[in-house]
Write a protein that holds these residues in place. Sequence first.
Motif, short mmCIF file in Angstrom:
data_model
loop_
_atom_site.label_atom_id
_atom_site.label_comp_id
_atom_site.label_asym_id
_atom_site.label_seq_id
_atom_site.Cartn_x
_atom_site.Cartn_y
_atom_site.Cartn_z
N PRO A 1 7.81 2.81 -14.28
CA PRO A 1 8.76 2.49 -13.21
C PRO A 1 9.77 3.60 -12.95
O PRO A 1 10.27 3.72 -11.83
N ALA A 2 10.07 4.38 -13.97
CA ALA A 2 11.03 5.48 -13.77
C ALA A 2 10.48 6.50 -12.78
O ALA A 2 11.22 7.04 -11.95
N VAL A 3 9.19 6.76 -12.84
CA VAL A 3 8.56 7.70 -11.90
C VAL A 3 8.52 7.07 -10.51
O VAL A 3 8.77 7.75 -9.51
N LEU A 4 8.22 5.78 -10.43
CA LEU A 4 8.17 5.12 -9.13
C LEU A 4 9.53 5.14 -8.44
O LEU A 4 9.61 5.32 -7.22
N HIS B 1 0.83 -1.21 0.00
CA HIS B 1 0.00 0.00 0.00
C HIS B 1 0.86 1.25 0.00
O HIS B 1 0.54 2.26 -0.66
N GLU B 2 1.97 1.20 0.71
CA GLU B 2 2.85 2.37 0.82
C GLU B 2 3.74 2.55 -0.41
O GLU B 2 4.30 3.64 -0.62
N LEU B 3 3.89 1.49 -1.22
CA LEU B 3 4.77 1.57 -2.38
C LEU B 3 4.08 2.09 -3.64
O LEU B 3 4.74 2.32 -4.66
N LYS B 4 2.77 2.23 -3.61
CA LYS B 4 2.02 2.83 -4.73
C LYS B 4 2.36 2.16 -6.06
O LYS B 4 2.69 2.82 -7.05
N THR B 5 2.26 0.85 -6.09
CA THR B 5 2.74 0.09 -7.24
C THR B 5 1.99 0.37 -8.54
O THR B 5 2.51 0.09 -9.62
N PRO C 1 13.24 2.32 -5.21
CA PRO C 1 13.49 1.15 -6.06
C PRO C 1 12.60 -0.05 -5.75
O PRO C 1 12.27 -0.82 -6.64
N ALA C 2 12.24 -0.25 -4.50
CA ALA C 2 11.37 -1.37 -4.15
C ALA C 2 10.01 -1.24 -4.83
O ALA C 2 9.41 -2.24 -5.26
N SER C 3 9.50 -0.03 -4.94
CA SER C 3 8.23 0.22 -5.59
C SER C 3 8.28 -0.18 -7.06
O SER C 3 7.39 -0.89 -7.56
N ALA C 4 9.33 0.25 -7.77
CA ALA C 4 9.45 -0.08 -9.18
C ALA C 4 9.63 -1.58 -9.39
O ALA C 4 9.04 -2.18 -10.29
N ALA C 5 10.45 -2.20 -8.54
CA ALA C 5 10.73 -3.63 -8.69
C ALA C 5 9.49 -4.47 -8.44
O ALA C 5 9.23 -5.44 -9.16
N LEU C 6 8.70 -4.13 -7.42
CA LEU C 6 7.52 -4.92 -7.08
C LEU C 6 6.31 -4.57 -7.94
O LEU C 6 5.36 -5.34 -8.02
N SER C 7 6.38 -3.41 -8.59
CA SER C 7 5.32 -3.06 -9.53
C SER C 7 5.38 -3.94 -10.76
O SER C 7 4.35 -4.38 -11.28
N PRO D 1 0.73 11.49 -10.40
CA PRO D 1 0.11 12.00 -11.64
C PRO D 1 -0.20 10.90 -12.64
O PRO D 1 0.68 10.10 -12.99
N GLY D 2 -1.45 10.83 -13.06
CA GLY D 2 -1.87 9.84 -14.03
C GLY D 2 -2.03 8.44 -13.47
O GLY D 2 -2.34 7.50 -14.22
N GLY D 3 -1.82 8.27 -12.18
CA GLY D 3 -1.92 6.95 -11.56
C GLY D 3 -3.30 6.67 -11.02
O GLY D 3 -4.23 7.47 -11.13
N ALA D 4 -3.44 5.50 -10.42
CA ALA D 4 -4.72 5.10 -9.83
C ALA D 4 -5.00 5.90 -8.57
O ALA D 4 -4.10 6.53 -7.98
N ALA D 5 -6.26 5.87 -8.14
CA ALA D 5 -6.63 6.51 -6.88
C ALA D 5 -6.15 5.65 -5.71
O ALA D 5 -6.10 4.43 -5.82
#
Length: 313
Positions: free
Chosen positions: A243-246, A180-184, A252-258, A190-194
């Motif tokens: 992933p670049a924005v994440l 939840h905290e990683l905003k995957t 990096p954990a957010s991009a990797a787990l996304s 911007p442009g992401g999910a709610a």
Amino acid sequence: MNKILTTFLLLFVSIPFYFGQYFNTQRNWSMNKKELVFGLGATGFLGDLGGADKIGTDYSLKDYDFNSTNIGGSIGFRYRFHPYYSTTSILNFGMIKGSDAHTNEPVRFNRNLQFRSPVLNFSQRFEFILFANEKFGRRYKIPGLKGFREKNEQFYLFSGIGVMLFNPQAQYNGEWYNLHELKTEGQGLPGGAAPYKRVTATIPMGIGMRMGISRYWRIGIEISYIKTFSDYIDDVHGVYYDPAVLITQVGPASAALSNPATTPSWFEPGSQRGDKQNDGLIYVNFTLTKNITFHQVGTKRLRYKQAKLRSKF
């Protein structure tokens, strides 16, 4: 799914007219008005991850991830207010899991998403007793004469309403992260999910049976499906985010787990990450029930209450 719910509710209301013949004429049911209920068994997850070796099927056991079955438990209080009906306040707890590594469907396997989530689900259930065979003790204590054997058996349906807390997690570099905290999926970016909440309403529905092993204790089994109103229990819902924005905005954990795919190029930003059907849970619990209707102070008090009850018939 709405047709299934409607059918279940119609059965819940109408079946008493057909099953009344299977109940004892005595008021033995009133000797089990209050009970403590304990459960231990298996938890299962029906969502976006894992499943059969084919394209996912919504709300179907054909797509159930058996390899991710985990352990859960429950504790509750049951009050029976009618020969046919009772209500149970129950708290289910446990861990649910899902993993694309458990399917051989090429796209899902390559997607390589996985999660676990502790769940805490409180429900107020309403139960309809399909069948009851309840007989207590001996009518008269005459030397050399045996009374009838005690019986305490039930089959029942149940449904109700509830609320569930969950917290999806995934592993990265040997450490578990709260997704939840990683905003995957770019939640809040911007442009992401709610952003989503880690709490959802639930509707439990299922079937169970109980069998008496003594005057105060019963063992049984319950099988239940828990309908939720969230598609984020596994943190998978919509489309892939950049992933670049994440990496710059979250880490990096957010991009990797996304996007942990074995071939990341299969899943570009904006491509489908999951479906938008709400997730569900399955519980299979072995139950132990304690009758607390009477506070026994010696056997005389219990026999007196039973004799007084039966004298009305």
